[in-house]
Enzyme design. Structure first.
Site, short mmCIF file in Angstrom:
data_model
loop_
_atom_site.label_atom_id
_atom_site.label_comp_id
_atom_site.label_asym_id
_atom_site.label_seq_id
_atom_site.Cartn_x
_atom_site.Cartn_y
_atom_site.Cartn_z
N LYS A 5 9.28 7.57 6.04
CA LYS A 5 9.66 6.26 6.60
C LYS A 5 10.07 5.32 5.46
O LYS A 5 9.80 5.60 4.28
CB LYS A 5 8.46 5.68 7.37
CG LYS A 5 7.24 5.38 6.50
CD LYS A 5 6.01 5.05 7.34
CE LYS A 5 4.82 4.77 6.45
NZ LYS A 5 3.58 4.60 7.25
N ARG A 102 -4.83 -0.61 15.74
CA ARG A 102 -3.42 -0.95 15.52
C ARG A 102 -2.60 -0.39 16.70
O ARG A 102 -2.02 -1.16 17.44
CB ARG A 102 -2.95 -0.38 14.18
CG ARG A 102 -1.54 -0.74 13.81
CD ARG A 102 -1.19 -0.35 12.38
NE ARG A 102 -1.08 1.10 12.19
CZ ARG A 102 -0.64 1.67 11.06
NH1 ARG A 102 -0.30 0.91 10.03
NH2 ARG A 102 -0.56 2.97 10.96
N HIS A 131 -5.50 7.70 13.24
CA HIS A 131 -5.25 7.17 11.89
C HIS A 131 -6.50 6.46 11.40
O HIS A 131 -7.15 5.75 12.16
CB HIS A 131 -4.06 6.21 11.95
CG HIS A 131 -3.49 5.83 10.61
ND1 HIS A 131 -3.05 6.77 9.69
CD2 HIS A 131 -3.26 4.63 10.05
CE1 HIS A 131 -2.59 6.15 8.61
NE2 HIS A 131 -2.70 4.85 8.81
N ARG A 188 -0.48 14.11 7.16
CA ARG A 188 0.65 13.19 7.11
C ARG A 188 0.74 12.51 5.74
O ARG A 188 0.55 11.30 5.62
CB ARG A 188 0.51 12.12 8.19
CG ARG A 188 0.38 12.63 9.62
CD ARG A 188 0.46 11.49 10.64
NE ARG A 188 -0.53 10.45 10.39
CZ ARG A 188 -1.77 10.44 10.88
NH1 ARG A 188 -2.19 11.42 11.66
NH2 ARG A 188 -2.61 9.46 10.57
N TYR A 232 11.11 -20.63 -15.65
CA TYR A 232 10.90 -21.70 -14.66
C TYR A 232 9.44 -22.17 -14.67
O TYR A 232 8.52 -21.36 -14.76
CB TYR A 232 11.21 -21.20 -13.25
CG TYR A 232 12.66 -20.91 -13.00
CD1 TYR A 232 13.63 -21.92 -13.08
CD2 TYR A 232 13.07 -19.64 -12.62
CE1 TYR A 232 14.96 -21.65 -12.81
CE2 TYR A 232 14.40 -19.37 -12.34
CZ TYR A 232 15.34 -20.38 -12.44
OH TYR A 232 16.65 -20.11 -12.17
N CYS A 279 12.21 -14.11 -12.75
CA CYS A 279 13.33 -14.77 -12.07
C CYS A 279 13.97 -13.78 -11.09
O CYS A 279 13.55 -12.63 -10.98
CB CYS A 279 14.36 -15.25 -13.08
SG CYS A 279 13.66 -16.27 -14.39
N ASP A 281 16.90 -12.32 -11.22
CA ASP A 281 17.67 -11.23 -11.84
C ASP A 281 17.18 -10.85 -13.23
O ASP A 281 17.67 -9.89 -13.82
CB ASP A 281 19.14 -11.64 -11.97
CG ASP A 281 19.65 -12.30 -10.71
OD1 ASP A 281 19.51 -11.69 -9.64
OD2 ASP A 281 20.15 -13.44 -10.80
C1 LIG Z 1 2.63 5.54 6.63
C2 LIG Z 1 1.73 6.41 7.39
C3 LIG Z 1 1.18 7.56 6.80
C4 LIG Z 1 1.35 7.90 5.34
O1 LIG Z 1 0.43 7.13 4.60
P1 LIG Z 1 0.27 7.34 2.99
O2 LIG Z 1 -0.86 6.45 2.61
O3 LIG Z 1 1.57 6.92 2.39
O4 LIG Z 1 0.01 8.80 2.80
C5 LIG Z 1 0.45 8.40 7.61
N1 LIG Z 1 0.23 8.10 8.92
C6 LIG Z 1 0.70 6.99 9.50
C7 LIG Z 1 0.41 6.71 10.93
C8 LIG Z 1 1.45 6.09 8.75
O5 LIG Z 1 1.90 4.97 9.33
#
Ligand SMILES: *Cc1c(COP(=O)(O)O)cnc(C)c1O
Length: 358
Positions: A5, A102, A131, A188, A232, A279, A281
């Site tokens: 992603k 979530r 998750h 994942r 700045y 800054c 750039d």
């Molecule tokens: C982004 C994401 C991951 C990967 O997480 P990492 O910490 O980058 O390994 C796995 N599962 C879900 C649902 C995520 O949103």
């Protein structure tokens, strides 16, 4: 299931997916439908799960592009069952909310709802998943509570889903109980694919190698007297005679402004501090007194903002209470990507004559 992603955390989703598919990865995950369609457009034919739940008008597209659907609530379950009764086929991943709060089916109703999905023609329950909220802290018992709640849901199912998946990168390396279920198990990984973990020590311990290097060049050198201020807001004052190098990178490239007076970069294999405000750039670093230190730093010298021969993105993250994930995805479109031997190196022109930006 390789998580690519957010443009593969800034590394380039298409290039990363192609490289990983070449290594035998057969399943990808992205956050949004648009990201999945981009991969299909680039010829990625492996399975792809979209983490975001579908909108009602999107299920046709999920079927057309053969994308796996996340079922994250009772209304989404209704939606895919209706789509299935309209004759469309879907592979679904039923997500259980075991405490992250979530997305996901509530633990109390999840088994009943997944049983309905298992019983619906045209639907294949490819996975049941959850998750974890505290996987990056192996001491935290909450992960075990979540896994226990997940197991309870699995035990109440009338049929077996294709597989289960729980662990993202941190859990893969430090939470074995997130890897062993009486089912086929997927994991994942996201950030670990890119050679990083939140915990800086674990990167070395597990011998990960950060893939991305963000580099630029010195574009200007000046010697300052004590009392002179830089950038700045005059947030940094020279306390001694010193040499300041101006570097062609700024927050528009993804080098966060919060690194002002906190970041460090590597020049000639030495770590030097960012001084004053970053800054848009440009940023300035103190390369030391002219009669010692890095006094021979000159215009055109390579500057490693993070990556090989510099601080890791995980170290940069520590300085500003961030994550390596955020440091990598922040690298902006302006930064040209160069791919080297299937390792990614980020950086601009080799020509030190013109203004050089990362
Ligand atoms: C982004 C994401 C991951 C990967 O997480 P990492 O910490 O980058 O390994 C796995 N599962 C879900 C649902 C995520 O949103």
């Amino acid at each position: 299931m390789a998580v690519v992603k957010a443009d593969a955390y800034g590394h380039g989703a298409i290039q990363v997916a192609r490289a990983l598919a070449g290594e035998g990865v057969s399943f990808f995950a992205v956050a949004t439908l648009t990201e999945a369609i981009e991969l299909r457009g680039a010829g990625i034919s492996e399975r792809i799960l979209v983490f975001a739940p579908p909108n009602p008008d999107e299920l046709r597209t999920f079927e057309e592009y053969e994308l796996d659907v996340s079922v994250t609530s009772a209304p989404v379950a209704e939606l895919v069952m209706r789509s299935a009764s309209d004759g469309r086929s879907h592979r679904i991943h039923a997500k259980v909310d075991t405490g992250m709060h979530r997305l996901g089916l509530g633990v109390d109703e999840a088994a009943m709802q997944i049983n309905q999905l298992l019983d619906t023609a045209n639907l294949e329950v490819a996975a049941v998943w959850t998750h974890l909220a505290t996987a990056s802290d192996p001491e935290d018992a909450f992960s075990l509570e979540q896994i226990q709640a997940f197991e309870t849901v699995l035990q109440e199912l009338d049929a077996r889903p294709g597989c289960v998946h729980v662990a993202s990168s941190a859990a893969i390396f430090s939470l074995p109980s997130s890897l062993s279920f009486d089912y086929s198990v997927m994991v994942r990984p996201g950030i670990a694919l890119y050679g990083l973990l939140e915990n800086v020590h674990d990167i070395a311990r597990f011998d990960l190698k950060p893939v991305m290097t963000l580099r630029s060049r010195v574009v200007h050198i000046q010697d300052l007297e004590p009392g002179a201020t830089v950038s700045y807001g005059r947030a940094w004052t020279a306390v001694r005679k010193t040499r300041i190098a101006t570097v062609g990178a700024g927050y528009a490239d993804g080098y966060r402004r919060s690194l002002s007076n906190k970041g460090r970069v590597a020049i000639q294999d030495r770590s030097v501090p960012v001084v004053g405000r970053v800054c848009m750039d440009l940023l300035m670093v103190d390369v030391g007194p002219q009669d010692g230190g890095n006094s021979d730093v000159g215009v055109g010298d390579e500057v490693i903002l993070f990556g090989e021969r510099g601080p890791s993105a995980a170290e940069v993250a520590l300085w500003i209470d961030s994550l390596p994930h955020e440091i990598c995805v922040s690298v902006s479109n302006r930064v040209p990507r160069t791919y080297v031997d299937s390792l990614v190196e980020f950086g601009g022109s080799q020509d030190p004559a013109g203004p050089v930006f990362v």
